[in-house]
Structures are given as C-alpha cells and as structure tokens.
Motif scaffolding. Sequence first.
Motif, PDB file in Angstrom:
ATOM      1  N   ALA A  68     -55.755 -22.193  38.742  1.00 21.72           N
ATOM      2  CA  ALA A  68     -54.344 -21.946  38.444  1.00 21.72           C
ATOM      3  C   ALA A  68     -54.039 -22.252  36.985  1.00 21.72           C
ATOM      4  O   ALA A  68     -53.277 -21.528  36.331  1.00 21.72           O
ATOM      5  CB  ALA A  68     -53.465 -22.791  39.363  1.00 21.72           C
ATOM      6  N   THR A  69     -54.656 -23.321  36.457  1.00 20.62           N
ATOM      7  CA  THR A  69     -54.441 -23.682  35.052  1.00 20.62           C
ATOM      8  C   THR A  69     -55.002 -22.623  34.122  1.00 20.62           C
ATOM      9  O   THR A  69     -54.380 -22.247  33.122  1.00 20.62           O
ATOM     10  CB  THR A  69     -55.085 -25.050  34.757  1.00 20.62           C
ATOM     11  OG1 THR A  69     -54.541 -26.027  35.646  1.00 20.62           O
ATOM     12  CG2 THR A  69     -54.807 -25.465  33.324  1.00 20.62           C
ATOM     13  N   ILE A  70     -56.191 -22.123  34.453  1.00 19.45           N
ATOM     14  CA  ILE A  70     -56.805 -21.081  33.633  1.00 19.45           C
ATOM     15  C   ILE A  70     -55.958 -19.819  33.630  1.00 19.45           C
ATOM     16  O   ILE A  70     -55.839 -19.122  32.610  1.00 19.45           O
ATOM     17  CB  ILE A  70     -58.229 -20.769  34.143  1.00 19.45           C
ATOM     18  CG1 ILE A  70     -59.137 -21.988  33.928  1.00 19.45           C
ATOM     19  CG2 ILE A  70     -58.803 -19.539  33.455  1.00 19.45           C
ATOM     20  CD1 ILE A  70     -60.513 -21.845  34.531  1.00 19.45           C
ATOM     21  N   ASP A  71     -55.320 -19.530  34.764  1.00 19.76           N
ATOM     22  CA  ASP A  71     -54.467 -18.335  34.861  1.00 19.76           C
ATOM     23  C   ASP A  71     -53.121 -18.521  34.182  1.00 19.76           C
ATOM     24  O   ASP A  71     -52.284 -17.617  34.198  1.00 19.76           O
ATOM     25  CB  ASP A  71     -54.240 -17.974  36.334  1.00 19.76           C
ATOM     26  CG  ASP A  71     -55.507 -17.457  36.997  1.00 19.76           C
ATOM     27  OD1 ASP A  71     -56.397 -16.997  36.261  1.00 19.76           O
ATOM     28  OD2 ASP A  71     -55.606 -17.526  38.238  1.00 19.76           O
ATOM     29  N   GLY A  72     -52.899 -19.702  33.586  1.00 26.91           N
ATOM     30  CA  GLY A  72     -51.662 -19.946  32.843  1.00 26.91           C
ATOM     31  C   GLY A  72     -50.524 -20.484  33.670  1.00 26.91           C
ATOM     32  O   GLY A  72     -49.368 -20.470  33.221  1.00 26.91           O
ATOM     33  N   CYS A  73     -50.819 -20.977  34.863  1.00 25.04           N
ATOM     34  CA  CYS A  73     -49.768 -21.524  35.721  1.00 25.04           C
ATOM     35  C   CYS A  73     -49.416 -22.937  35.258  1.00 25.04           C
ATOM     36  O   CYS A  73     -50.297 -23.764  34.989  1.00 25.04           O
ATOM     37  CB  CYS A  73     -50.244 -21.546  37.174  1.00 25.04           C
ATOM     38  SG  CYS A  73     -48.939 -21.902  38.370  1.00 25.04           S
TER      39      CYS A  73
END
Length: 258
Positions: free
Chosen positions: A155-160
């Motif tokens: 989720a962090t990598i996806d910019g969340c």
Amino acid sequence: MAYVIVILWLFPMLYMFLSSFKFESQVAVPSLTFTPTLDNYRAVVTPEFFKYLSNSVQITFGTVIVSAVLGVLAAYALVYSGIKKANSIYFWFITTIFLPAVAVITPIYILLAKAHLLDTKLALILLNTGAGIPLMIWMCTTYFKEIPGEIIEAATIDGCSKAGTFFKIMLPLVKNGIISSALLVFVVTWNEFFFAVTATATQSATLPVYMSKFMTQQGFFWGKMSAAGTMVVIVPILIGFFTYKSFVKGLTAGSVKG
C-alpha cells in the motif's frame, strides 16, 4: 459430551424462562407442569422498567462506540506505529482487565462526586469504557498482528497514505474481529452491575439494578426476577443471533480469512 455441556449451559436460562410464568409459590418447585401466568410480566413491565431499559441501551451503545473507536486505534498504533515499549504498554492494558472493581470503587466514587457525575449516564459510560478499551485492545491487537506486513508495504509503494492504509485496507480486513470484540464489550457492559448499583441512584440506573429491586427485606420475588431477567437477556441473544456469523469468523478463522 458437547450436548451435555450445551444442556448444562442452557438449563439456567430455561429454568429462569419457565419460572417467569409461575406464581411465586411455584418457583421453588422444579416442575414442568404448572398453570402459566403473566402476572410477573405485568408487575415488571412498568414505565419504570422502560426508563431503566433506555438507560441500559444508551450506556451500553455509548460504551461500545467509544471503546471500539479508541481500542481499535490504540491496537493499530501498538502493532504498526513503532512505539517504544509497545509490548509493555500492551501488557499494562491487559493487566487492567483483571483489576477487581471493588479495589478502585472508593477513589472512583470520590472523583465522580467531586465532578458532580454521580447518577449520570456519562459516569457509567466512562467507567465501562475503562474496562471496554483494554478488552478491545487485547483482541484487536491479535487481529492486526495476523495481517502480513507485505500488505502495508504494498500500500505504501502504491502511494497510499497512513490514514488511507488504515481506513481502506486494514479496517476491512479486521472487520469481523472488531465486530466480535465489540459484541463482547456489549455483553459485559449490558450485564454490568457493580458500578451501576454503586454510582447511580434513580436517574441513570440500568436493568441489572432494576432486577435487584425484587430482592427485598420481605424476601426474594423469584418469579418477578425471572421475568425481568428473561427480558434482559433477550437483547444480547437477538444481537448475537443476527451477528453470529461475523462473531464466529472473528473468534475462529481470524479477520484475514474472514
């Protein structure tokens, strides 16, 4: 063996239910043959009963809402925020569950009196929340720990954002666990008697306190107490019936699989 355990567990409630339809002189006689009567329910279901019912509903739902919101946030923070000595904080919360209420009732009563909160719904919500939050933290921490860390990393990598990860990803995954935890808080609060009878008088007393009114100097009116008890247990039974699927999933399979 399982059937024997179920019968033993259900027998007190069945006996209470049958006793609620008996005359007082018949309650002490363990017999299935009797002339049913509604006199006990007529004596119990009064305007005063609905006042106590309203108090119980408001206090219980207020406690569940506050405990769920704060407990879930605290559990998430203890698992994922990297707080120093998170385990020590977690175990401190757990130990408060085992603290007997009678050990703290004197300072609590004094504080409530000084704050002019005696015989108020807010006082009982605060007291019950003090027990509800540790219970929510205890259970929800386990559910959060079951979620693979790779989900948060993805989720962090996806910019969340952190808030987006919590509300859009984590909460749906632990939904069943939160429901099962909230149900336990509901049952504990609904049945709570000690704080209710100590910190209230006439304005904010709950249904368990109302039941105790049938224990008088003249004796125990078991028929009326059975009628009141039957009506008290109906609410958690109905809620459990309509939410049992989420409850079972939360307690057994875990929210990741649910």
